[in-house]
Design an enzyme around this catalytic site. Sequence first.
Site, mmCIF file in Angstrom:
data_model
loop_
_atom_site.group_PDB
_atom_site.id
_atom_site.type_symbol
_atom_site.label_atom_id
_atom_site.label_comp_id
_atom_site.label_asym_id
_atom_site.label_seq_id
_atom_site.Cartn_x
_atom_site.Cartn_y
_atom_site.Cartn_z
ATOM 1 N N ASP A 224 0.874 -1.165 0.000
ATOM 2 C CA ASP A 224 0.000 0.000 0.000
ATOM 3 C C ASP A 224 0.917 1.222 0.000
ATOM 4 O O ASP A 224 2.101 1.129 0.341
ATOM 5 C CB ASP A 224 -0.947 0.002 1.197
ATOM 6 C CG ASP A 224 -2.121 0.952 0.969
ATOM 7 O OD1 ASP A 224 -2.059 1.746 0.010
ATOM 8 O OD2 ASP A 224 -3.091 0.912 1.745
HETATM 9 C C1 BGC Z 1 -4.962 3.342 0.066
HETATM 10 C C2 BGC Z 1 -5.012 2.356 -1.088
HETATM 11 C C3 BGC Z 1 -4.831 3.093 -2.391
HETATM 12 C C4 BGC Z 1 -3.518 3.846 -2.329
HETATM 13 C C5 BGC Z 1 -3.226 4.633 -3.594
HETATM 14 C C6 BGC Z 1 -3.750 4.238 0.012
HETATM 15 O O1 BGC Z 1 -3.873 5.299 0.900
HETATM 16 O O2 BGC Z 1 -4.994 2.649 1.289
HETATM 17 O O3 BGC Z 1 -6.236 1.673 -1.078
HETATM 18 O O4 BGC Z 1 -4.873 2.205 -3.459
HETATM 19 O O5 BGC Z 1 -3.548 4.773 -1.266
HETATM 20 O O6 BGC Z 1 -4.079 5.709 -3.698
#
Ligand code: BGC
Length: 858
Positions: A224
């Site tokens: 993530d």
């Molecule tokens: C989120 C993810 C997301 C990523 C990119 C993170 O803060 O938890 O679900 O895909 O950001 O935006």
Amino acid sequence: MDLEKALAELTLDEKAHLTAGADMWSTHAIARLDLPSIRVTDGPNGARGSSLLGVGDATAVCVPCGSALGATWNPSLIERIGVMLGQEARTKACRVLLAPTINLHRSPLGGRNFECYSEDPLLSGKIAAGFVRGVQSEGVATTAKHFVANDAEHERNTIDSVVDARTLREIYLVPFELAVKEGGTLGIMTAYNRLNGTFCSEDAWLLTRVLRDEWGFEGFVLTDWFSVGSTLDSARAGLDLQMPGPGRFFGAALAEAVRAGELDESIVTDQVARMLGVWKRLGALDDAIDSVRGSRQEQAERSIDLPTHRELAREVATDSMVLLKNEELLPLATAGLRRIALIGPNADRCHIMGGGSATLRAHYEVTPLEALRKRLGETVEITHERGCWTEKSVPPLHADSLMKPDASTGLEIAFFGNVDWQGEPVHLGSNRNGQILFFGPPGEGVPQDFSFRAVGTFTPTESGVHTFTLIQAGLARVQIDGDIVLDGIESPPGPGSAFFGMGSREIEAAVELLAGRPVELSIDFTCGSARLLRGVVVGHRPPLPEDMMQRAVAAAAAADVAVLVVGTNGDWETEGRDRESMQLPGEQDELIRRVCAANPRSVVCVNTGSPVAMDWCDQAAAILQIWFGGQEMADALVDVLLGSAEPGGRLPTTLPLREEHNPAFGNFAGENSELRYGEGLLVGYRWYSTRELPVRFPFGHGLSYSTFEIGIPRLSADAYCGDPISVAVPVTNTGLRRGCEVVQCYVAPKHPSLFRPSFELRAFAKLWLDPGETSDATFELGPRAFAHWDPADPGYELVRARLFAMAAMGPGAGSARRPEQGWYIDAGSYELRVGRSSADISHICVVSVPEEIGPIGA
Ligand code: BGC
């Protein structure tokens, strides 16, 4: 492209280069070998491209939020949604969609519940598998996320989710297992949190033993965003890609670790092989030439708003709406209908998605008020009253009230190549509303450290005291007619929770204005120490009439029907923050009570992503859960209200009677860096049913506009000995309209060797039938329909030896312990409970298991 050859030719540094992102949304290219850069996009309710938080020009299809997709109980429809989102991702030049989100609704307060499908792992996993199949059929990989036990937002980057082995296997891992085994997902995104003490991004048990060795996953694992914090542990655990770039722990650091003799080069080779293997399966290596050297045009993000996509977004929105209660009010009879009072804070707003990384700019937005007026406005008088104010933070200045110096809508922006508005602007731009945010440089020629001045006029529609607000990522001040009304430069507000914590606290100022008289507005911004996200949200709240509620009640009393659209929004339900309460924000409960008392023909439409308290339930003649329903939500709502569409949804999550009854209560949202999954297996309806707690509306519940009879199930066998049992359940539409029924099959073990929930969903099927038509709902029950995970006690023999040493105490109480962990099916009888919800069972059949089966591998 020959993968083996490319792998053999890549140097260590090049391989390491490929393990970390190049920027926020793409991986590195190796031009020497024509290896492309791969772009990714969120996810999950659309493919928004490289913008974030609704910023930027590109628009995208916005489908209903995750809980709405879960409510369809319709994996084949969700597969079609997946196909559409795969196509959308390609229009944004992306080969990876950061979706689906398949954590579970453990607590009704989970901030990202709206993104997730259900409280039930089987329903989540089946929906996820459909989604994955659809997206990937378009040459776009999915990254099922967030692996695993990321079911809350509190301290999300560090919290330790403490979950026992059996609960992990039987509940939280299941959606991912189905996304891998039935969906074939080519990507997995790790969770931010720790799992039983180990960060998910460096958990070898999770990423290698379970995911790859047991489930046979052949794709790539990415972090993530910004979550990885180690080089060696993460690489050895099975992580492949650090996002976003530039790489800190992966990338050059991996090559250095190999040179220092700390890491075997084969680990880096495997990481790259897995990623390139996925790009190859997608066909992405073949567009290497385009991606590496391609023209700008081919790389540009396109916004393509297709009629077929609109239709599908509409279909899924109606198929997700759950008719919770209906005392012969819906569908509304239009004959003789003269006046509708449309009431509620969400009636003239587009709350069609939740907040955080899922936010996108939809191709278009329509409010319920606009949709109802468009459909009925010529024949029916539609009055509208908001009734109360519910915004958590004040919404940005609206485009309609802003005018640029050239008389077009919005604000004109001059960007300066310095931090203090000196000299001539280096770039000119514009913005449609009061949210002016930038990831990266805002335009060509604008340096990293910049300032801007946004100007225009603001014309109020009401006289009185207006509230202006400011949230800044950087430093800003707002002037009205030359007076500084908000000054975040002289007195910067402290940090707030907006924009994942990158924004300041909201400050506000009151300004007296006259209706129709324009004032000059100017917003000065300078970067300060802000880096990733820069800009402002200048909000506006008009003077609120003191009698908002009385006006709404009077409008309801004077109408033939009152339609309330109440709920939350993407500020109340958002990534980064759990909800504090199940109560509807503001005075909405009071508003609903008073409107229902004033007009007994009132329907309450609940526009939220997660359950809310409905203490007014008895007063409302009809209740419709409409979720955050995507770009077609408002028109779909009108379809359902008027009966041109069936409300096709069933609850994917229990609506509890009281917040205090919910399974996670007392263990949410964590203390001392720990989030204990104290309820174990008893998630959602497993808890309420096993503990015999009353609920507001049970899991699986939802009414149709027609009526159905569920006939006696026919089973291919009444004993389970290892071969799947086929079940056929005849369903007849006994009503006067075409409609749908969701047949649900719960299995209840009668002689479990370990504690088990009283029953669990093991299969379901959705049928659409014409009046009088009968058809079979069919499904198969395989081993997992009966099995439980036994963590076993391999060390028990050692312990037992001590018991015999204490001769007087005998061998000790207790049952047989299995020496080997795995899935086991206890001998004995099992009830198949077949019905239309977890609490409405039409038939119970019994299946026996003559002999214990297991362990059945993973
Ligand atoms: C989120 C993810 C997301 C990523 C990119 C993170 O803060 O938890 O679900 O895909 O950001 O935006």
